[in-house]
Write an enzyme that holds these catalytic residues in place. Structure first.
Site, short mmCIF file in Angstrom:
data_model
loop_
_atom_site.label_atom_id
_atom_site.label_comp_id
_atom_site.label_asym_id
_atom_site.label_seq_id
_atom_site.Cartn_x
_atom_site.Cartn_y
_atom_site.Cartn_z
N HIS A 158 0.66 -19.28 -8.14
CA HIS A 158 1.55 -19.13 -6.90
C HIS A 158 1.02 -18.26 -5.96
O HIS A 158 -0.13 -17.61 -5.89
CB HIS A 158 2.97 -18.57 -7.30
CG HIS A 158 2.96 -16.88 -7.87
ND1 HIS A 158 2.58 -15.74 -7.09
CD2 HIS A 158 3.46 -16.72 -9.06
CE1 HIS A 158 2.72 -14.97 -8.00
NE2 HIS A 158 3.11 -15.57 -9.06
N CYS A 166 1.60 -13.65 -13.93
CA CYS A 166 1.35 -15.00 -13.26
C CYS A 166 -0.17 -15.08 -12.77
O CYS A 166 -0.91 -13.92 -13.13
CB CYS A 166 2.08 -15.56 -12.52
SG CYS A 166 3.81 -15.95 -12.98
#
Length: 394
Positions: A158, A166
């Site tokens: 992202h 992440c």
């Protein structure tokens, strides 16, 4: 009149069905329904086409492959136009934040980025992190090896450059990547592979760091070895191997794939070192004097002890790790009043495998002449630095 109306009604239905089958919006067109993403697609298409032309690549890429490296903080993008063609490198993005350490994700809240073989299973144009591409964590291996109740989830590539487990890149980069993935999925690539590695295995600094890490966490060696094999297979062929999961949750490569790798690339990480449970002799160390009139002596004297140390070097040099040329191992042991060597231990230096073999040697060392204090034999604790090095003589 009724018959004509019924026939006309059937014709209308047939044409309506044909029209419905004739138009099926592509995934890219579906993404354009989101106003913000429609604007991003419009702006990025031109710049991506230009970048593809400059690199001699065909736009748009029908297949993409992503691989990320934790320690090196990189996310590589590879592309190709046909199924059987080799992948070509398009771009490397900087991973701009990292959570956790090397090693896999095994439970919710551990802040670890997973390691292993995944694919994109979600496109989120409304992400709070600008845009995001979800990964299928936990995969089959993770479900076997991770916490059965709370293995964690919601792992994404992202934007916004923040993370709790992440793979974050900048907003500009995630826009490019999202567009690339959108076109690949629209062209029929339902499973866009994403491989997450601890390090770039052919980067010496990174590989040395991983080797040190594996020595401290030996249980990680099997996963690291599987990741290494896949990395080198792709480096050689620019294609992805068939990767399976066995009934213990481990990744398995087809034997034909393994056989295609050069020997040094097939070599897995060092196997776990099983540390022996060593019996310690119960000695009241308060009875060991601080000073003696005569120190303990190796049988044959100092020259014989020097020869013994040289033999240790010859016998143990093969246990130095790949990134070690020399090891200074500080050991400690007690020479009892009967001259027996007891309770040897390594204070520092060496590595797990080397130190285990060194302790084996010390435990069977011949009896010494014990220390003398006031004409009596007494126990004595000794410390000795032992040099282990790779040299032509060894």
């Amino acid at each position: 009149m009724k018959k004509i109306s019924f026939t006309f009604f059937l014709i209308v239905l047939v044409f309506a069905g044909m029209a419905q089958n004739a138009y099926q919006p592509s995934f890219t067109e579906y993404q354009r329904n989101f106003p913000r993403l429609n604007d991003i697609l419009r702006k990025k298409e031109d710049t991506l086409q230009k970048q593809f032309r400059e690199k001699g690549l065909k736009w748009p890429a029908r297949y993409i492959y992503l691989r990320s490296f934790k320690y090196d903080s990189q996310l590589e993008v590879w592309v190709k136009d046909t199924k059987n063609a080799p992948f070509q490198h398009f771009k490397t993005y900087k991973v701009c934040a990292m959570a956790g350490t090397l090693g896999p994700k095994r439970m919710e809240g551990d802040y670890q980025v997973p390691e292993g073989f995944y694919y994109i299973n979600e496109f989120n144009p409304r992400s709070v992190y600008h845009l995001s591409l979800g990964l299928n964590y936990p995969n089959a291996s993770d479900r076997y090896l991770s916490d059965a109740i709370q293995p964690g989830g919601d792992i994404y590539i992202h934007g916004s450059c923040v993370t709790t487990g992440c793979i974050p890149i900048t907003d500009i980069q995630i826009e490019e990547l999202y567009v690339l993935a959108t076109y690949a999925k629209s062209a029929g690539q339902d499973f866009i592979p994403v491989h997450i590695f601890p390090v770039k295995f052919d980067n010496k600094k990174s590989a040395d760091y991983l080797n040190r890490y594996v020595r401290d966490f030996a249980e990680y060696s099997q996963l690291a070895g599987s990741l290494k094999e896949v990395y080198y297979y792709f480096e050689k062929h620019r294609k992805l191997p068939l990767i399976m999961v066995n009934n213990r949750g481990g990744y398995v490569l087809d034997q034909e794939v393994k056989n295609s790798l050069p020997g040094n690339e097939r070599k897995t990480m060092a196997p776990p070192v099983v540390k022996k449970h060593r019996q310690r002799v119960d000695i009241d160390e308060s009875e060991i004097p601080n000073t003696v009139h005569k120190l303990p002596e190796y049988p044959g004297g100092s020259d014989a002890f020097k020869e013994y140390l040289k033999k240790l070097n010859r016998d143990l040099a093969g246990y130095l790790s790949e990134d070690q040329h020399t090891a200074y191992v500080l050991v400690e042991f007690i020479v009892t009043q009967s001259g027996k060597i007891v309770n040897p231990r390594v204070l520092r230096g060496g590595n797990d495998l080397l130190n285990e073999h060194l302790l084996d040697k010390l435990e069977v060392m011949p009896n010494w002449a014990p220390a003398i204090r006031e004409e009596k034999r007494v126990p004595m604790k000794l410390k000795q630095t032992i040099l282990i090095e790779n040299s032509p003589e060894t």
